[in-house]
Design an enzyme around this catalytic site. Structure first.
Site, PDB file in Angstrom:
ATOM      1  N   PRO A  33      -0.226  -2.151  27.577  1.00  0.00           N
ATOM      2  CA  PRO A  33      -0.152  -2.284  26.118  1.00  0.00           C
ATOM      3  C   PRO A  33       1.270  -2.490  25.637  1.00  0.00           C
ATOM      4  CG  PRO A  33      -0.467   0.009  26.709  1.00  0.00           C
ATOM      5  CD  PRO A  33      -0.595  -0.782  27.981  1.00  0.00           C
ATOM      6  N   ASP A  34       1.424  -3.288  24.581  1.00  0.00           N
ATOM      7  CA  ASP A  34       2.758  -3.435  24.001  1.00  0.00           C
ATOM      8  C   ASP A  34       2.967  -2.324  22.980  1.00  0.00           C
ATOM      9  OD1 ASP A  34       1.437  -4.137  21.704  1.00  0.00           O
ATOM     10  OD2 ASP A  34       2.132  -6.203  21.662  1.00  0.00           O
ATOM     11  N   PHE A  35       4.083  -2.379  22.281  1.00  0.00           N
ATOM     12  CA  PHE A  35       4.448  -1.276  21.411  1.00  0.00           C
ATOM     13  C   PHE A  35       3.994  -1.458  19.972  1.00  0.00           C
ATOM     14  CE2 PHE A  35       6.802   0.051  24.941  1.00  0.00           C
ATOM     15  CZ  PHE A  35       7.243   1.343  24.722  1.00  0.00           C
ATOM     16  N   ARG A  36       3.986  -2.674  19.473  1.00  0.00           N
ATOM     17  CA  ARG A  36       3.841  -2.839  18.028  1.00  0.00           C
ATOM     18  C   ARG A  36       2.576  -3.546  17.562  1.00  0.00           C
ATOM     19  NH1 ARG A  36       9.071  -2.582  19.248  1.00  0.00           N
ATOM     20  NH2 ARG A  36      10.371  -1.245  17.963  1.00  0.00           N
ATOM     21  N   GLN A 103      12.560  -7.877  28.567  1.00  0.00           N
ATOM     22  CA  GLN A 103      12.670  -6.573  27.928  1.00  0.00           C
ATOM     23  C   GLN A 103      11.690  -5.580  28.555  1.00  0.00           C
ATOM     24  OE1 GLN A 103      13.092  -7.083  23.384  1.00  0.00           O
ATOM     25  NE2 GLN A 103      12.237  -9.040  24.039  1.00  0.00           N
ATOM     26  N   ASN A 104      10.870  -6.045  29.488  1.00  0.00           N
ATOM     27  CA  ASN A 104       9.861  -5.194  30.113  1.00  0.00           C
ATOM     28  C   ASN A 104      10.441  -4.381  31.256  1.00  0.00           C
ATOM     29  OD1 ASN A 104       8.071  -6.329  28.318  1.00  0.00           O
ATOM     30  ND2 ASN A 104       7.269  -7.826  29.773  1.00  0.00           N
ATOM     31  N   ILE A 105       9.784  -3.273  31.545  1.00  0.00           N
ATOM     32  CA  ILE A 105      10.275  -2.352  32.580  1.00  0.00           C
ATOM     33  C   ILE A 105       9.273  -2.211  33.726  1.00  0.00           C
ATOM     34  CG2 ILE A 105      11.677  -1.047  30.936  1.00  0.00           C
ATOM     35  CD1 ILE A 105       9.438   1.053  30.820  1.00  0.00           C
ATOM     36  N   ASP A 106       8.267  -3.087  33.757  1.00  0.00           N
ATOM     37  CA  ASP A 106       7.147  -2.901  34.679  1.00  0.00           C
ATOM     38  C   ASP A 106       7.315  -3.534  36.056  1.00  0.00           C
ATOM     39  OD1 ASP A 106       6.506  -5.708  34.201  1.00  0.00           O
ATOM     40  OD2 ASP A 106       5.563  -5.053  32.337  1.00  0.00           O
ATOM     41  N   CYS A 132      22.798  14.186  42.220  1.00  0.00           N
ATOM     42  CA  CYS A 132      23.365  13.617  43.451  1.00  0.00           C
ATOM     43  C   CYS A 132      23.193  12.100  43.556  1.00  0.00           C
ATOM     44  CB  CYS A 132      22.760  14.287  44.679  1.00  0.00           C
ATOM     45  SG  CYS A 132      21.045  13.787  45.041  1.00  0.00           S
ATOM     46  N   CYS A 150      14.720  16.501  42.314  1.00  0.00           N
ATOM     47  CA  CYS A 150      15.261  15.990  43.574  1.00  0.00           C
ATOM     48  C   CYS A 150      15.260  17.099  44.615  1.00  0.00           C
ATOM     49  CB  CYS A 150      16.675  15.477  43.326  1.00  0.00           C
ATOM     50  SG  CYS A 150      17.552  14.897  44.797  1.00  0.00           S
ATOM     51  N   SER A 191       8.190 -10.309  19.743  1.00  0.00           N
ATOM     52  CA  SER A 191       8.293 -10.496  18.293  1.00  0.00           C
ATOM     53  C   SER A 191       9.744 -10.511  17.843  1.00  0.00           C
ATOM     54  CB  SER A 191       7.536  -9.379  17.569  1.00  0.00           C
ATOM     55  OG  SER A 191       8.021  -8.110  17.979  1.00  0.00           O
ATOM     56  N   ILE A 231       0.619 -16.063  26.140  1.00  0.00           N
ATOM     57  CA  ILE A 231       1.498 -16.845  27.010  1.00  0.00           C
ATOM     58  C   ILE A 231       0.870 -17.144  28.365  1.00  0.00           C
ATOM     59  CG2 ILE A 231       2.739 -14.794  27.817  1.00  0.00           C
ATOM     60  CD1 ILE A 231       5.255 -16.642  27.878  1.00  0.00           C
TER      61      ILE A 231
END
Length: 238
Positions: A33-36, A103-106, A132, A150, A191, A231
């Protein structure tokens, strides 16, 4: 194939210097899912608003709740690359695409085979001990509980840019360079609401700007070609 897609096909075939700038809409077709948009993270029920939870201040003050949200909403172990990711990787292999700026982190661009990927907001696949510096992968974070620790006892933090945190300077500089040198700049699945990332497109100096997004973007851009369709559906036709 619509006339707009035919025009895009001609642009792609006529160049070997494409840069792609993408956002959350690139991964929604993979089930993330996107944010907006409607149905995005900002419209789902949670104890705190997502923009609050995903801030550096909240991470520091309430890490338990941060990681509960992080595991539930930002980690998507079942997500696979879609047609957009695969087509961009194909263009890179053909020598047409110089870089993906996301901009994605996936990590789905890399999973599809893309190599030159500039991750403006970091990645859930990189996590480091704050004490560390030891590296931990996606699966460790997914199966951890509470605040991940850790072996040295330090807290493990995702290499993800939170609200109130700055973007990596080298990633920004590389992004500016690729955009400034691009022949064709394709902006997809975003967007253009999030700064400073959205401001990077101001460095484009060419006249072959393409916008592909399901809805109108936040900025009044003079685009040579604007396609208001998902897209993945668009790129799968090329």
């Amino acid at each position: 194939m619509t006339e707009s897609v035919r025009k895009l096909k001609a642009l792609v075939e006529g160049t070997d210097n494409i840069v792609f700038f993408g956002g959350a809409g690139v991964s929604t077709e993979s089930g993330i899912p996107d944010f907006r948009s409607t149905g995005g993270l900002y419209h789902q029920e949670w104890k705190y608003p997502p923009e609050v939870i995903l801030s550096h201040t909240f991470y520091e003050s309430n890490p338990e709740e941060f990681f509960r949200f992080y595991r539930a909403k930002l980690l998507a172990p079942g997500a696979k690359p879609n047609a957009a990711h695969r087509k961009l990787a194909e263009w890179e292999q053909q020598g047409k695409l110089k870089a993906v700026i996301t901009q994605n982190i996936d990590g789905l661009h890399q999973a599809a085979g893309s190599e030159t990927v500039l991750e403006l907001h970091g990645s859930v696949h990189r996590n480091y001990c704050q004490k560390c510096g030891k590296f931990y992968d996606f699966h460790f974070m997914l199966h951890s509980e509470g605040v991940p620790k850790c072996t040295c006892g330090g807290d493990i933090k995702p290499d993800v840019v939170l609200y109130e945190e700055g973007l990596d300077a080298q990633t920004l500089n590389d992004s500016v360079r690729f955009i400034a040198q691009a022949d064709v700049l394709i902006i997809g699945g975003t967007s253009l609401n999030v700064y400073p990332a959205a401001g990077l497109i101001n460095y484009y100096q060419g006249n072959k700007l393409v916008l592909i997004n399901k809805s109108a973007v936040a900025r009044d851009l003079t685009a040579g070609l604007a396609i208001t369709e998902p897209i993945g559906e668009v790129l799968s036709q090329l």
